[in-house]
Design a protein around this motif. Sequence first.
Motif, PDB file in Angstrom:
ATOM      1  N   PHE A   1      53.529  32.930  27.414  1.00 48.81           N
ATOM      2  CA  PHE A   1      54.536  32.313  26.193  1.00 48.81           C
ATOM      3  C   PHE A   1      53.773  30.968  25.653  1.00 48.81           C
TER       4      PHE A   1
ATOM      5  N   ASP B   1      41.569  30.237  25.674  1.00 49.00           N
ATOM      6  CA  ASP B   1      43.056  29.482  25.949  1.00 49.00           C
ATOM      7  C   ASP B   1      43.746  29.537  24.703  1.00 49.00           C
TER       8      ASP B   1
ATOM      9  N   GLU C   1      56.238  12.958  25.110  1.00 48.13           N
ATOM     10  CA  GLU C   1      55.140  12.841  25.516  1.00 48.13           C
ATOM     11  C   GLU C   1      54.109  12.191  24.425  1.00 48.13           C
TER      12      GLU C   1
ATOM     13  N   TYR D   1      55.534  22.924  19.520  1.00 42.98           N
ATOM     14  CA  TYR D   1      55.946  24.186  18.607  1.00 42.98           C
ATOM     15  C   TYR D   1      57.289  23.521  17.947  1.00 42.98           C
TER      16      TYR D   1
HETATM   17  P1  ADP Z   1      50.239  25.937  26.240  1.00 42.57           P
HETATM   18  O1  ADP Z   1      49.097  25.823  26.402  1.00 42.57           O
HETATM   19  O2  ADP Z   1      50.801  27.409  26.906  1.00 42.57           O
HETATM   20  O3  ADP Z   1      51.252  25.739  25.315  1.00 42.57           O
HETATM   21  P2  ADP Z   1      50.385  23.439  28.025  1.00 42.57           P
HETATM   22  O4  ADP Z   1      49.473  23.795  29.172  1.00 42.57           O
HETATM   23  O5  ADP Z   1      50.026  22.715  26.961  1.00 42.57           O
HETATM   24  O6  ADP Z   1      50.915  25.160  27.540  1.00 42.57           O
HETATM   25  O7  ADP Z   1      51.612  22.798  28.485  1.00 42.57           O
HETATM   26  C1  ADP Z   1      53.069  22.540  27.605  1.00 42.57           C
HETATM   27  C2  ADP Z   1      53.479  21.382  28.584  1.00 42.57           C
HETATM   28  O8  ADP Z   1      54.112  21.838  29.683  1.00 42.57           O
HETATM   29  C3  ADP Z   1      52.994  20.147  28.732  1.00 42.57           C
HETATM   30  O9  ADP Z   1      53.586  19.188  28.362  1.00 42.57           O
HETATM   31  C4  ADP Z   1      52.212  20.366  30.222  1.00 42.57           C
HETATM   32  O10 ADP Z   1      52.124  18.962  30.645  1.00 42.57           O
HETATM   33  C5  ADP Z   1      53.704  20.795  30.730  1.00 42.57           C
HETATM   34  N1  ADP Z   1      53.257  21.817  31.779  1.00 42.57           N
HETATM   35  C6  ADP Z   1      52.504  22.911  32.177  1.00 42.57           C
HETATM   36  N2  ADP Z   1      52.447  23.639  33.234  1.00 42.57           N
HETATM   37  C7  ADP Z   1      53.494  23.035  33.870  1.00 42.57           C
HETATM   38  C8  ADP Z   1      53.917  22.883  34.979  1.00 42.57           C
HETATM   39  N3  ADP Z   1      53.273  23.966  36.200  1.00 42.57           N
HETATM   40  N4  ADP Z   1      54.788  22.333  35.621  1.00 42.57           N
HETATM   41  C9  ADP Z   1      55.464  21.147  34.811  1.00 42.57           C
HETATM   42  N5  ADP Z   1      54.966  20.883  33.573  1.00 42.57           N
HETATM   43  C10 ADP Z   1      53.750  21.766  33.026  1.00 42.57           C
END
Ligand code: ADP
Length: 213
Positions: A9, A89, A134, A157
């Motif tokens: 997601f 990714d 953040e 998003y």
């Molecule tokens: P995506 O690439 O799927 O959109 P991200 O890796 O950018 O997701 O992560 C979205 C947010 O969630 C970021 O702020 C990230 O630091 C946080 N996050 C991702 N994985 C974890 C986790 N396992 N535990 C806590 N926070 C997380």
Amino acid sequence: MPLIMMSGFPASGKTTRANQIRDYFNSKIAELSPTDSRIARLKVHVVSDEGLGISKEVYREARPEKDARATFYGAVKRLLSANDIVIADGMNYIKGYRYQLHCESKALLTPSCVVYVGTPAEKCKEWNVARDSEGKEGEGDGEGKAGVVKEKSREAYAPDVLDNLVFRYEEPNGMTRWDSPLFIVPWMDEDIPGEEIWNAMVNNEAVKPHLAT
Ligand code: ADP
Ligand code: MG
């Protein structure tokens, strides 16, 4: 070399996990390079929506979304080669898209796999909002019991875009050629199954004869 497709997601942690896999692979390459010239030639690349400057607003309409997918696809395809490990990714939420990318790697006689970042939609929404603040304040609250280092200053998003992408998401199925092998990373896990992914992608005996020498 192998294609690793990150899927999950929006805001599920795909980029976070992609970076963990990249770091794991780079440390394996550094460790094994002195004694293995095949490994010494490998390079790891992460192709991401953010890296390509793809806005999180493209999903609102079919045309820009299609263009963004084509841009992403082209970037992955250009990098795929005998000595390049590509971590895709983003954009892997549609089954047919994963199928096409799988075919690209297959055409080059290299393996592919899917890493499914299994984070429930409610958690993704939480993390999406946290990411937003953040970005503004420049620091996280250290949340995430898993101890995963938070990636900062990434655009969030819009809530309706996130809901829409969750609704349209096509979950990987390890029984299909294009989604296998399938590695599932639960949201609460601190680490990725690095060794398993490495073995499936690089130490795969069936793969070795095809590598460039
Ligand atoms: P995506 O690439 O799927 O959109 P991200 O890796 O950018 O997701 O992560 C979205 C947010 O969630 C970021 O702020 C990230 O630091 C946080 N996050 C991702 N994985 C974890 C986790 N396992 N535990 C806590 N926070 C997380
Ligand atoms: Mg991301």
